[in-house]
Each structure stands twice: as C-alpha cells, then as structure tokens.
Enzyme design. Structure first.
Site, PDB file in Angstrom:
ATOM      1  N   CYS A  69       0.848  -1.189   0.000  1.00  0.00           N
ATOM      2  CA  CYS A  69       0.000   0.000   0.000  1.00  0.00           C
ATOM      3  C   CYS A  69       0.882   1.236   0.000  1.00  0.00           C
ATOM      4  O   CYS A  69       1.932   1.268   0.642  1.00  0.00           O
ATOM      5  CB  CYS A  69      -0.913  -0.023   1.226  1.00  0.00           C
ATOM      6  SG  CYS A  69      -1.886   1.490   1.451  1.00  0.00           S
ATOM      7  N   GLU A 110      -7.829  -0.474   1.297  1.00  0.00           N
ATOM      8  CA  GLU A 110      -7.876   0.968   1.076  1.00  0.00           C
ATOM      9  C   GLU A 110      -9.152   1.586   1.644  1.00  0.00           C
ATOM     10  O   GLU A 110      -9.139   2.730   2.116  1.00  0.00           O
ATOM     11  CB  GLU A 110      -7.747   1.281  -0.419  1.00  0.00           C
ATOM     12  CG  GLU A 110      -6.473   0.763  -1.072  1.00  0.00           C
ATOM     13  CD  GLU A 110      -5.202   1.218  -0.368  1.00  0.00           C
ATOM     14  OE1 GLU A 110      -5.204   2.310   0.230  1.00  0.00           O
ATOM     15  OE2 GLU A 110      -4.205   0.466  -0.404  1.00  0.00           O
ATOM     16  N   HIS A 170      -8.611   2.624   5.114  1.00  0.00           N
ATOM     17  CA  HIS A 170      -7.999   3.948   5.260  1.00  0.00           C
ATOM     18  C   HIS A 170      -9.039   5.053   5.118  1.00  0.00           C
ATOM     19  O   HIS A 170      -8.999   6.042   5.853  1.00  0.00           O
ATOM     20  CB  HIS A 170      -6.906   4.147   4.208  1.00  0.00           C
ATOM     21  CG  HIS A 170      -5.653   3.378   4.472  1.00  0.00           C
ATOM     22  ND1 HIS A 170      -5.039   3.324   5.704  1.00  0.00           N
ATOM     23  CD2 HIS A 170      -4.879   2.624   3.633  1.00  0.00           C
ATOM     24  CE1 HIS A 170      -3.947   2.585   5.623  1.00  0.00           C
ATOM     25  NE2 HIS A 170      -3.825   2.145   4.379  1.00  0.00           N
ATOM     26  N   HIS A 215      -2.226   1.824   9.255  1.00  0.00           N
ATOM     27  CA  HIS A 215      -1.669   0.497   9.033  1.00  0.00           C
ATOM     28  C   HIS A 215      -1.494  -0.232  10.357  1.00  0.00           C
ATOM     29  O   HIS A 215      -1.232   0.375  11.391  1.00  0.00           O
ATOM     30  CB  HIS A 215      -0.321   0.580   8.318  1.00  0.00           C
ATOM     31  CG  HIS A 215      -0.457   0.757   6.845  1.00  0.00           C
ATOM     32  ND1 HIS A 215       0.483   1.390   6.076  1.00  0.00           N
ATOM     33  CD2 HIS A 215      -1.438   0.395   5.984  1.00  0.00           C
ATOM     34  CE1 HIS A 215       0.098   1.398   4.811  1.00  0.00           C
ATOM     35  NE2 HIS A 215      -1.069   0.800   4.730  1.00  0.00           N
TER      36      HIS A 215
END
Length: 474
Positions: free
Chosen positions: A87, A236, A239, A245
């Site tokens: 990522c 994603e 996020h 993370h």
C-alpha cells in the site's frame, strides 16, 4: 508530471538495485533511505543522508512492523521485503497505534476514551454512519458487475463488524470514491503510481474519502491470479474510514496486502480499530466470513450480462474480459475457459453458449491456470495451482489429479501448448506478462514473433464478432 515520473522511476530502479551487490553498501543504503523516508520511518526528513543512528533506528522500526528479526542491519531479507508490492499509505503511526490499542485492552474505559480521541485527532472520522460510495472507473478487462460485487463485499467486511452502513451511488457525488489512475494523477510526487509492483494503491483518511488504484497493475477477481482487487479495495477502504496500518501480520490493514485463505479476512486488530471509531453493529453481533468465500468473484453470478447481440451475432461473455486458458483440438475447435464455464468456438468463429466445466470434464475445478490438447496422445491436460489433470475425451485418467511437482512442473503456470517441433507439451511461467487484450503470432519455423494485435477485434476465429467498433472492450 515529468518530475513525478522521474522520481518514481528513480525510486523503482533504486529499489530494484537493492538486490544487487554494491561496493561498501552505498547504493543499498541510499535506496533504502529513500524507501524508509517515503513510508514515514524517519521522524523528520533530512536534506541529505540521515545519521547512522537514525538509519539503524528506522530499519529496526521497519523490521518490527514487517515481522523480521529486529537488528537494524539492512540484510537480504529486509531488502527483499522493501521490494514487495504494498500500500502507498505510509506507516508512520503503525507502531504507536498498535501499542496504544494493545495497552487499551488491558487498561479499561479511560484508556479506551483516550484512544478514541487519538483516532479523531490524527486521522479523522466520519460523523455519520450511512456512507455512500461510487466506483468511478475500473480496468477494461474486468466485467463491471463483478467489480461491483467485489467492491460491495469489501465494504460489507467493515459494515459487518461495525455500526457503518454503505450504499453505492451510480453517479454524482459520493462520500467515498474509488478510481483507477496511471502514473502522476495530481496527488503529489510521492503518490504518483509506478507501474507494476511497488505501491498498488493508496487512500485518504476522512473526510476526503478517496481510494486510488494503479491502472497499470494486472488486477484480478481471482484469488491466485494477478493483483486481487477485492483484498486491495478492502484495505484501502479501511484507510478511507480512518484506520492506520497495522503491524499485526494477519491484519487486513497490514501495509503488505494479505492473501486470502481459510481464515477470516479481518483480524482482531482490524475489528478493534474500526469499532474504536464507529462502535459495534447496531443489531446483533459482528459477522465474520473466511477468505475462501471471496476467492473467485467471477463465480458469484452464473448469469453473463456481457453477452450481447451485435449485427445478428451473439458476442460471448469472455470477449468483454480476460479468460483463464485456451486450447484447440484436432478438429480445430477452440476451447476457451473462464471460471467454471467453457466455450467451444468452431473454426468459422461461431461460439456456443457457456457450458459448465463439470458436464464435460467431471472433477475439474473452476478457474484453471492453463489447458492444452496434446497432438501426441489426443488428450486434454489441465493445470491449477500445484495439481495436474489428464482426460481422454471426457474421462479423467487413473492416477489424476496428481502433483505437478512429481514431473518437475511449476505451480500456477501461465499457459500451456503442444509444440510440434519438440513433440512435447510446453508450459510457460515467468516474472513478466502482457496485457490480456493483446495477442502474439509465433512463427514456429523462424522461432520468432511475427505479428501482434488485439485478439478480440482482429482475430475473427475467437468468436468476438464486432465486439467493439470503438476499439475499446469496456
């Protein structure tokens, strides 16, 4: 744009060079420093080289986050880990976030309240529980309805374990937008995509609500082929909800994307993190599903909406997408395989309706890696994972399936064919691949490629009659 492309190319080449020996380790040190700075392992950026102590501390932090032996030394395993696809969001707060969440498990409500404030201040959160999302675009070789299924399932992973509810907006504004981009896309030099490998995607915390994916990657809805769009999208999306993370190896939010398995997709750390922000499900308890449920989105629907009528002919579903394998028999009939179906295309280019694999080859699994018909013995050979199948007509022969390793054959081959000059089957597997809309014509006498083009529009015997007058598949 040129500066962004140059920076990304320099970083990619430098990381690739990490695997090569360099006098005094200077090249390794420089490339690793670029990587560690890009992903937030130094407290403050430096105009030139960081001190040896700062560098060792950053390497130790990276090794801890990625579950390597913590030595502070840039060894071979650390270099290899840095070169893996991941990522594009940096890891700056991973260590701190994990430590505080673990501490809260043993510290009660007061620590939990402090943890809630930390998330709200650092990454932000959505101050509503019903969120809309929109898939702005998707790879041309993936069917739209199956991309929608994969993305919907990715959002449901999070709604199943929290109080959040998601719904898809077909057009117009949306809280969260998923978009595929090429190279520099006005996100800043550090966020320009670098082609296959490297950073596959990145996302922005609330309330920007965007997730960007590298359009040059080979995206797939299959668990063992290409880059798994479902698992990357789910990461994603985490996020966009405000999650950092996680250094927990089994976590979906690990900076290096996890692989689907029989285990749950979300780990305890993922669930704790999202519930810290949004609370538990309003009704019932959290629902978890194992990774194997999401292995093949191409098999989630047995309907084929991609099949259309054009100029009086039926355009087969595989024409609008990629397929798993292809082979031809002694009568020049073409067999095209995708998911748990196959198509039979006559030498005039007329394709049948999709046929279930099990009706023709009982015992053959869906999503095969490669297939070929052998001119030497008149038998069909199929390959998937580490196993091989052999059929005489529609009958599986005794002793099959068997491990391919017994014949020194590789796992997950890319393609297979019978090569007349060698009088043997030939399997292909390598680190490079070509985009699926292209074909290459190979002259067996000259032993070289003599022609290339787009198979769906330029090879009428594929059965994709007039698949697109605009020269684009989707």
């Amino acid at each position: 744009m040129e500066a962004a492309a140059a920076l990304c190319l320099a970083l990619a080449l430098a990381l690739r060079a990490l695997a090569q020996p360099a006098p005094g380790g200077r090249l390794q040190r420089g490339a690793a420093e670029m990587f560690l700075e890009k992903y937030g392992y130094f407290e403050t950026p430096a105009p030139r080289m960081h001190s040896p102590a700062q560098f060792r501390a950053a390497v130790r932090e990276f090794q801890w986050v990625t579950h390597l032996p913590v030595s502070g030394v840039l060894d071979a395993s650390t270099v290899h880990q840095m070169s893996l696809p991941r990522c594009g969001v940096n890891d700056a707060e991973s260590h701190t976030a994990w430590a505080k969440r673990v501490h809260a498990v043993f510290s009660g409500r007061r620590a939990k309240a402090r943890r809630r404030r930390r998330f709200a201040q650092q990454s932000g959160k959505w101050y509503k529980r019903h969120l809309s999302y929109r898939i702005v675009n998707w790879p041309w070789y993936l069917p739209q309805h199956q991309v929608q299924l994969a993305v919907k399932a990715a959002f449901e992973l999070w709604s199943n374990v929290s109080s959040l509810v998601f719904w898809e907006a077909q057009d117009g504004p949306a809280d969260i937008r998923l978009t595929f981009f090429h190279g520099d896309h006005n996100d800043g030099l550090g966020n320009a995509f670098d082609g296959p490998g490297g950073a596959l995607a990145h996302a922005f915390f609330p309330r920007r609500g965007e997730a960007h994916f590298d359009s040059d990657e080979r995206w797939s809805l299959h668990s063992s082929k290409g880059r798994n769009l479902f698992i990357v999208a789910a990461h994603e999306i985490g996020h966009t909800l405000g999650l950092e993370h996680s250094p927990v190896k089994s976590a979906l939010m690990s900076p290096y994307y996890k692989k689907l398995s029989k285990d749950f997709v979300l780990s305890w750390d993922d669930i704790l993190a999202v519930q810290n922000l949004y609370g538990k499900p309003s009704k019932g308890s959290a629902v978890q599903l194992p990774g194997k449920v999401f292995a093949h989105f191409q098999d989630w629907s047995r309907t084929f909406p991609g099949g259309t009528q054009q100029q009086g002919r039926h355009v087969s579903y595989y024409c609008h997408s990629f397929f798993d394998a292809i082979t031809v028999d002694a009568d020049h009939n073409l067999y095209i395989f995708k998911g748990n179906h196959y198509w039979l295309v006559s030498k005039r280019g007329n394709a049948t309706e999709p046929q279930p694999l099990q009706t023709r080859w009982a015992g053959l699994p869906a999503g095969i890696d490669a297939a070929t018909w052998s001119e030497a013995d008149g038998k069909f050979y199929f390959f998937k994972g580490g196993r091989c199948w052999r059929y005489k007509g529609s009958t599986m022969e005794a002793g099959f399936p068997q491990k391919c390793s017994a014949s020194n054959l590789p796992r997950h081959p890319n393609a297979a064919l019978y090569f007349q000059q060698l009088h043997h089957l030939v399997l292909f597997k390598g680190p490079k691949y070509y985009v699926d809309d292209q074909y290459w014509k190979f002259d067996q006498g000259k032993l070289q490629v003599v022609m290339t083009g787009k198979w769906a529009t330029q090879l009428p015997w594929m059965g994709c009659w007039d698949v697109n007058s605009s020269q684009t598949l989707l």
